[in-house]
Scaffold this active site. Structure first.
Site: not given
Ligand code: ADP
Ligand code: NA
Length: 331
Positions: A114, A198, A201
């Site tokens: 991240k 996958k 969102k």
């Protein structure tokens, strides 16, 4: 005293959850609450790590809670609350951070993923200590089982290491060491445009996403445009035919029909037939789901009362754990 206690949560980082969150997590939560003492949380403190606009965050917190309820989380049976309304989460996170090795935290691969794009200079300490807050969420409730996806396994290992450390330092009954509950039967849902990734969102493009609060017309169009393959056969083969297999997984999960039965139904039919029928199945699920969500959102006072009651019940449990830990720590 309880035999097993479940804790799980999701971040309010988007207006709408996506179908993978529903089939992979929420339906499991609803099933688990039948047999277990369950605590479900909207983890808004975690969402601060992405610097949300304050009014957007507040709105998304309510929307996320409304989607939990619409999926069937029962606030009578389970505890449903918002993380920031129970300040013990932040308090325990501090205590745990003083037992977490810097190198140990630095090995968390999700932080590297991240923060990676911007380098650690551009990131926050909050993103770095996120797994410590997650450990606090779990340990506060003497949780025995944590339903998680594969991506959270490393964070749960850290939680277990911290729990064992506290128990060897302060006594074996200090905290409960939780186990991961990786649900095998859970559908893993893939992106409609890239069926090897996958559904998420936080996907870069919305075209492969089925968002639970999207306009059903848009959803139907996305399903009709789903990537398949150059064959014609409707067969479940996740390796060789990931797109078609993903459509069959969604179809089966929403209707309860077994995949071999679906394969038999579609023998000799085309991908177009499957997509049109699946679009109808998804729209038939979404329409009442959205009506329930909008029902909860149209009465924010009642929704807030449910959440505030949940926070009171959660806090009672959390306070006991925190006091025990403060006491043993000399505070
Ligand atoms: P997202 O990638 O949409 O932001 P999160 O990482 O917040 O999802 O995950 C919330 C929950 O939903 C987790 O329990 C996770 O395992 C589950 N989940 C997320 N995406 C999927 C998916 N595509 N298929 C199955 N389960 C999923
Ligand atoms: Na995510």
């Amino acid at each position: 005293p309880h035999q097993s206690r479940i804790f799980s949560g999701m971040q309010p980082t988007s207006d709408s959850l996506q179908l993978g969150n529903y089939l992979g997590a929420l339906t499991q939560w609803v099933a688990l609450q039948e047999e277990h003492d369950a605590i479900y949380c909207v983890v808004d403190l975690h969402a601060l790590t992405v610097s949300p606009d304050p009014s957007v965050l507040r709105d998304r917190t309510r929307r996320t809670a409304a989607q939990y309820l619409a999926a069937g989380v029962d606030p009578e049976r389970s505890i449903l609350f918002v993380q920031s309304q129970v300040p013990e989460h932040a308090e325990l996170a501090w205590l745990l951070s003083c037992h977490t090795g810097f190198g140990e935290a630095n090995r968390m691969t999700q932080f590297k993923d991240k923060s990676g794009k911007h380098g650690t200079e551009g990131t926050t300490v909050g993103l770095f200590t996120y797994p410590v807050l997650m450990a606090a969420d779990i340990l506060l409730y003497d949780t025995t089982l944590v339903p998680v996806g594969e991506d959270q396994r490393q964070h749960l290992e850290l939680t277990r290491d911290l729990a064992q450390r506290l128990n060897s330092r302060f006594g074996p009954d200090t905290v409960v060491v939780p186990e991961p509950h990786i649900v095998k039967a859970t559908a893993k849902i893939y992106d409609l445009q890239d069926p090897t990734a996958k559904m998420s969102k936080s996907a870069e493009s919305p075209n492969g996403l089925i968002e639970l609060l999207d306009d059903p017309k848009v959803v139907a169009k996305r399903i009709r445009s789903a990537v398949t393959d150059a064959e014609r056969e409707i067969r479940f083969d996740p390796e060789g035919k990931p797109g078609v297999s993903n459509l069959l997984t969604i179809y089966s999960a929403l209707t309860g029909r077994e995949i071999p039965a679906l394969e038999a139904d579609y023998a000799g039919k085309g991908y177009g037939d499957l997509k049109v029928d699946l679009a109808n199945v998804v729209v038939d699920f979404l329409t009442p789901f959205q009506a329930r969500v909008h029902g909860y959102l149209s009465d924010p006072a009642s929704l807030d009362a449910v959440l505030s009651d949940g926070a009171d019940r959660a806090q009672e449990l959390a306070r006991g754990t925190l006091e025990r830990l403060y006491d043993r720590s000399g505070l």
